[in-house]
Design a protein around this motif. Sequence first.
Motif, PDB file in Angstrom:
ATOM      1  N   SER A   1     -29.749 -24.585   1.782  1.00 16.25           N
ATOM      2  CA  SER A   1     -30.241 -25.763   1.070  1.00 16.25           C
ATOM      3  C   SER A   1     -29.875 -27.059   1.777  1.00 16.25           C
ATOM      4  O   SER A   1     -30.275 -28.131   1.330  1.00 16.25           O
ATOM      5  CB  SER A   1     -29.670 -25.790  -0.357  1.00 16.25           C
ATOM      6  OG  SER A   1     -28.249 -25.858  -0.312  1.00 16.25           O
ATOM      7  N   ARG A   2     -29.138 -26.985   2.858  1.00 13.09           N
ATOM      8  CA  ARG A   2     -28.712 -28.192   3.563  1.00 13.09           C
ATOM      9  C   ARG A   2     -29.788 -28.673   4.527  1.00 13.09           C
ATOM     10  O   ARG A   2     -30.451 -27.868   5.174  1.00 13.09           O
ATOM     11  CB  ARG A   2     -27.417 -27.930   4.331  1.00 13.09           C
ATOM     12  CG  ARG A   2     -26.214 -27.609   3.462  1.00 13.09           C
ATOM     13  CD  ARG A   2     -25.028 -27.232   4.344  1.00 13.09           C
ATOM     14  NE  ARG A   2     -25.274 -26.012   5.096  1.00 13.09           N
ATOM     15  CZ  ARG A   2     -24.587 -25.643   6.172  1.00 13.09           C
ATOM     16  NH1 ARG A   2     -23.621 -26.420   6.627  1.00 13.09           N
ATOM     17  NH2 ARG A   2     -24.869 -24.516   6.795  1.00 13.09           N
ATOM     18  N   PRO A   3     -29.968 -29.982   4.665  1.00 11.73           N
ATOM     19  CA  PRO A   3     -30.927 -30.494   5.644  1.00 11.73           C
ATOM     20  C   PRO A   3     -30.435 -30.213   7.069  1.00 11.73           C
ATOM     21  O   PRO A   3     -29.247 -30.320   7.370  1.00 11.73           O
ATOM     22  CB  PRO A   3     -30.952 -32.001   5.359  1.00 11.73           C
ATOM     23  CG  PRO A   3     -30.371 -32.157   3.995  1.00 11.73           C
ATOM     24  CD  PRO A   3     -29.386 -31.049   3.837  1.00 11.73           C
ATOM     25  N   TYR A   4     -31.357 -29.864   7.923  1.00 13.81           N
ATOM     26  CA  TYR A   4     -31.025 -29.624   9.326  1.00 13.81           C
ATOM     27  C   TYR A   4     -32.111 -30.211  10.216  1.00 13.81           C
ATOM     28  O   TYR A   4     -33.169 -30.661   9.731  1.00 13.81           O
ATOM     29  CB  TYR A   4     -30.843 -28.130   9.597  1.00 13.81           C
ATOM     30  CG  TYR A   4     -32.012 -27.264   9.227  1.00 13.81           C
ATOM     31  CD1 TYR A   4     -33.079 -27.068  10.100  1.00 13.81           C
ATOM     32  CD2 TYR A   4     -32.053 -26.621   7.994  1.00 13.81           C
ATOM     33  CE1 TYR A   4     -34.153 -26.275   9.745  1.00 13.81           C
ATOM     34  CE2 TYR A   4     -33.126 -25.825   7.636  1.00 13.81           C
ATOM     35  CZ  TYR A   4     -34.179 -25.654   8.516  1.00 13.81           C
ATOM     36  OH  TYR A   4     -35.240 -24.870   8.159  1.00 13.81           O
ATOM     37  N   LEU A   5     -31.866 -30.203  11.508  1.00 16.29           N
ATOM     38  CA  LEU A   5     -32.799 -30.784  12.469  1.00 16.29           C
ATOM     39  C   LEU A   5     -33.829 -29.768  12.909  1.00 16.29           C
ATOM     40  O   LEU A   5     -33.526 -28.589  13.095  1.00 16.29           O
ATOM     41  CB  LEU A   5     -32.048 -31.313  13.698  1.00 16.29           C
ATOM     42  CG  LEU A   5     -31.316 -32.636  13.552  1.00 16.29           C
ATOM     43  CD1 LEU A   5     -30.624 -33.001  14.854  1.00 16.29           C
ATOM     44  CD2 LEU A   5     -32.260 -33.751  13.129  1.00 16.29           C
ATOM     45  N   GLN A   6     -35.054 -30.269  13.104  1.00 18.43           N
ATOM     46  CA  GLN A   6     -36.138 -29.445  13.600  1.00 18.43           C
ATOM     47  C   GLN A   6     -36.827 -30.127  14.771  1.00 18.43           C
ATOM     48  O   GLN A   6     -36.679 -31.333  14.978  1.00 18.43           O
ATOM     49  CB  GLN A   6     -37.179 -29.192  12.499  1.00 18.43           C
ATOM     50  CG  GLN A   6     -36.670 -28.380  11.321  1.00 18.43           C
ATOM     51  CD  GLN A   6     -37.734 -28.214  10.254  1.00 18.43           C
ATOM     52  OE1 GLN A   6     -38.423 -29.163   9.902  1.00 18.43           O
ATOM     53  NE2 GLN A   6     -37.881 -27.003   9.748  1.00 18.43           N
TER      54      GLN A   6
END
Length: 247
Positions: A219-224
Amino acid sequence: MFKLAKKKNWTVLGLLLALLPGTLVFTACRTPPGPKEIYIEKEVPETFYIPITREIVDEINNRENGIIINSRTVHRPEELQYYISKGIVLERRERKPVLEVNAKGDLLRWEFTTEERLSIGQKTPGELQLYGPIGDRVRPMTISICFDNDERMVLDFRQDITQGNRFYLVYNNESDGSKRINYGETKQYILSFWEDPSPVSPPESSGTDDPPAETVTDSRPYLQIKVADISETFRINRSIGGRRVRN
């Protein structure tokens, strides 16, 4: 004079006729090459988002790999366009008291309240400002991304070795259940984001007999980053006629 010139002309003509059969024989010994047909099959690339990992950063930094960026052969992760995987909201409330003495000598106590709400939507593009450490496989790498018009306003994303080396947003979980995050030089915000768990693919098999890792909830935001797999096939068809031996 006229006869001499005429005799010379006949001599040259005779030499040409004598050489001509040899030329024809030599030409006949060589088989002309067959027609060559080249077909190029190119698939239309489909662009999709994938999490950027430490392995991708290392691949770009590896000078032994052929990396072409904007038609220039360089090796800079700064050239990549980064995206945040989900929307986040940063909120801050600040109270500042101000004292004033008016013309009558009365004390006026003012209280100014500043409420700030910053939203960064899902798939918002960002630019890399800083990353490191480089060459250190022990400490997790941190990537600082700027989504704002002020390049000093960055958010940090740190490598998580337990989640396939993805880069997750760095924040603090407080005892009251809130999330705190620094944005800018000294300002601290309350962080919130959409709690829509997305499945995280298990890491690739290492070739051992270990059981495959289970898919976890993330559920954590991450980089794409955006990726397009391009495939080109060159098909060459040529008929080879062979060679004859010249005796």
